[in-house]
Design an enzyme around this catalytic site. Structure first.
Site, PDB file in Angstrom:
ATOM      1  N   TRP A 102       0.826  -1.206   0.000  1.00  0.00           N
ATOM      2  CA  TRP A 102       0.000   0.000   0.000  1.00  0.00           C
ATOM      3  C   TRP A 102       0.859   1.255   0.000  1.00  0.00           C
ATOM      4  CZ3 TRP A 102      -4.198  -0.949  -2.179  1.00  0.00           C
ATOM      5  CH2 TRP A 102      -4.857  -2.164  -1.968  1.00  0.00           C
ATOM      6  N   ASP A 171      -1.478   6.985   5.740  1.00  0.00           N
ATOM      7  CA  ASP A 171      -2.580   6.138   5.307  1.00  0.00           C
ATOM      8  C   ASP A 171      -2.878   5.216   6.493  1.00  0.00           C
ATOM      9  OD1 ASP A 171      -4.259   4.233   4.281  1.00  0.00           O
ATOM     10  OD2 ASP A 171      -2.807   3.398   2.855  1.00  0.00           O
ATOM     11  N   LYS A 195     -12.717  -1.019   6.740  1.00  0.00           N
ATOM     12  CA  LYS A 195     -12.105  -1.965   7.668  1.00  0.00           C
ATOM     13  C   LYS A 195     -12.541  -1.649   9.102  1.00  0.00           C
ATOM     14  CE  LYS A 195      -8.464  -1.874   4.335  1.00  0.00           C
ATOM     15  NZ  LYS A 195      -8.676  -3.110   3.585  1.00  0.00           N
TER      16      LYS A 195
HETATM   17  C1  LIG Z   1      -3.550   0.198   4.037  1.00  0.00           C
HETATM   18  C2  LIG Z   1      -4.410   0.341   2.826  1.00  0.00           C
HETATM   19  N1  LIG Z   1      -4.332   1.462   2.092  1.00  0.00           N
HETATM   20  C3  LIG Z   1      -5.075   1.632   0.993  1.00  0.00           C
HETATM   21  C4  LIG Z   1      -5.955   0.679   0.558  1.00  0.00           C
HETATM   22  C5  LIG Z   1      -6.767   0.926  -0.685  1.00  0.00           C
HETATM   23  O1  LIG Z   1      -8.030   1.288  -0.284  1.00  0.00           O
HETATM   24  P1  LIG Z   1      -9.252   1.530  -1.268  1.00  0.00           P
HETATM   25  O2  LIG Z   1      -9.582   0.206  -1.860  1.00  0.00           O
HETATM   26  O3  LIG Z   1     -10.286   2.073  -0.344  1.00  0.00           O
HETATM   27  O4  LIG Z   1      -8.838   2.516  -2.292  1.00  0.00           O
HETATM   28  C6  LIG Z   1      -6.099  -0.497   1.287  1.00  0.00           C
HETATM   29  C7  LIG Z   1      -7.064  -1.535   0.850  1.00  0.00           C
HETATM   30  O5  LIG Z   1      -7.133  -2.617   1.363  1.00  0.00           O
HETATM   31  C8  LIG Z   1      -5.297  -0.674   2.438  1.00  0.00           C
HETATM   32  O6  LIG Z   1      -5.392  -1.790   3.176  1.00  0.00           O
END
Ligand SMILES: Cc1ncc(COP(=O)(O)O)c(C=O)c1O
Length: 359
Positions: A102, A171, A195
C-alpha cells in the site's frame, strides 16, 4: 440466520448492533417515510447525520478544529493521488517510507506528480519489518513525510510513529481507531472506511487547515482538498448510506469506551492468535515480532497444499476470509475493531485441532 466469523481484510465485519440498527431504521428513517439513501443529501435529516458522523470521528481521535474532516469517494486510493497533487509543489520533493504494497501504491502516485525520496524500504526483508520510527532519517526541506501505519497485506505496522519537522501524513486505512496515538503529530491522515469505520465507498481525511490552501490552481477542482472543505463533504453527492453507517460504527466505538477500549480489545484478540502461532513450529508467522500488526495476522504452513486445506476446513467450520492476499498467498486473519473476541478463541481452538490431525 447464520453469522460466520468473518476474517476478511476489507470490506470486513461490521458490529452486529450497527447492522441491527441499520436494519430497523432502513425503511422509515427518522419518521421521514423513506430510507436515508433516498433523501436529499442537502436536507435537514441527512445534514444532522453527516455532522454527527464528523463530530463522533473528531471525538474518537481527538481531532481539534485546526483540522478539517472530509468524507470523499474514491477510497484510500484516491487519497494516494490527492496527497501529492495538493501538497507536493512543483520542484519540491516528498519523503515516503516503503513498508509494503500500500505504501508502494502511494509512492507510484506521488512519482507522477513530483520527486519522491524513498527514505526506507522493507523490500529486501520481503516487507515483513517496519522501520523503528527513531531510526528514520528525513530529508531536509521535504514537503511532507508519508507513511502507511499498518500494511494490510504483510501484516506489519509501525510500532510507534515518528516525530517529523515536515508535515507527517499517514494512510491509516487498516488500523485507524484501533490503538491510541497522538493525533496532533500528524498533518493529514486518511482511511478508507471499509475496515474499521464502516462500509466500502467512503474515505475520510483529516487535514490541518493551513495545508489545504497549498494546492496549485493547476489541479482539477474535484481533486483539491479545499473544494471538499469549502462545501463540507457535499461538493458532489456523497455516499449517504455509507456516511450513515460510518456514524453508527463511530457511535458504537464511543459507547464501548473509544480508542482506549478498542486497543485493549484488539491486543487481547491479537495476543490469542500470536500466542497460538508461537506455540508450535507447525505455524510460521510472517511478520517480524516487533512489527506485528494488531489488525492483520499473517502466517504460512509448510506447503501451499496444507494452507489451502486449512482455509477450506476453517470455512466449513464457519470461519471465512482467511486466504492471504493474492499477491503473497499464505493465511491472513484480519481482526478489526468489530471482530468479536470469541472469534479469535474459536480460530485457535480450530488450529490446535488441525495441527493434531496434520502435524
Ligand atoms: C492500508 C491500505 N491502504 C489503501 C488501501 C486501498 O483502499 P481503497 O480500496 O479504499 O482505495 C487499502 C485496501 O485494502 C489498504 O489496506
Amino acid at each position: 440466520m447464520r453469522r460466520v466469523y468473518n476474517f476478511a481484510a476489507g470490506p470486513a465485519v461490521l458490529p452486529l448492533p450497527v447492522l441491527e440498527k441499520a436494519r430497523d431504521e432502513l425503511l422509515d428513517f427518522q419518521s421521514s417515510g423513506m430510507s436515508v439513501m433516498e433523501m436529499s443529501h442537502r436536507g435537514g435529516i441527512f445534514d444532522t447525520v453527516i455532522k454527527q458522523a464528523e463530530a463522533g470521528f473528531r471525538k474518537l481521535l481527538g481531532i481539534s478544529e485546526s483540522y478539517a474532516v472530509v468524507f470523499m469517494p474514491g477510497g484510500a486510493s484516491q487519497q494516494f493521488a490527492m496527497v501529492p497533487l495538493n501538497l507536493l509543489p512543483p520542484g519540491g520533493a516528498a519523503d515516503y517510507v516503503d513498508t509494503g504494497s500500500w505504501a508502494g501504491r502511494a509512492i507510484e502516485e506521488a512519482k507522477i506528480v513530483g520527486k519522491v525520496n524513498i527514505i526506507w524500504s522493507g523490500r529486501d526483508g520481503k516487507y515483513m519489518a517496519a522501520r523503528k520510527a527513531a531510526e528514520l532519517r528525513f530529508t531536509p526541506d521535504a514537503a511532507y513525510v508519508h507513511i502507511c501505519s499498518n500494511e494490510t497485506i504483510g501484516g506489519v505496522r509501525f510500532p510507534e510513529f515518528p516525530e517529523t519537522e515536515a508535515p507527517l501524513i499517514a494512510d491509516m486505512s487498516s488500523d485507524i481507531a484501533s490503538r491510541e496515538f497522538d493525533f496532533n503529530r500528524f498533518a493529514l491522515i486518511y482511511a478508507g472506511a471499509q475496515k474499521n469505520l464502516g462500509p466500502p465507498g467512503v474515505a475520510v481525511t483529516a487535514i490541518r487547515r493551513d495545508l489545504a490552501g497549498r494546492c496549485p490552481d493547476a489541479v482539477n477542482v474535484f481533486f483539491r482538498y479545499r473544494t471538499h472543505i469549502a462545501e463540507p463533504s457535499l461538493y458532489n453527492t456523497p455516499n449517504t448510506w455509507g456516511v450513515y453507517l460510518f456514524k453508527l460504527v463511530v457511535d458504537w466505538m464511543l459507547e464501548l469506551g473509544g480508542v482506549a477500549a478498542m486497543q485493549k480489545r484488539n491486543e487481547a484478540k491479537a495476543g490469542i492468535l500470536y500466542d497460538a502461532l508461537d506455540a508450535s513450529p507447525f505455524w510460521k508467522p510472517c511478520a517480524d515480532k516487533e512489527a506485528r500488526s494488531l489488525m492483520n495476522v499473517t502466517w504460512r504452513l509448510s506447503s501451499e497444499k496444507l494452507e489451502n486445506q486449512f482455509i477450506k476446513e476453517a470455512e466449513a467450520a464457519g470461519m471465512v476470509g482467511l486466504k492471504g492476499h493474492r499477491s503473497v498467498g499464505g493465511i491472513r486473519a484480519s481482526i478489526y475493531n468489530a471482530f468479536p473476541p470469541e472469534g479469535a478463541k474459536a480460530l485457535t481452538d480450530f488450529m490446535r485441532e488441525f495441527e493434531q490431525r496434520n502435524g
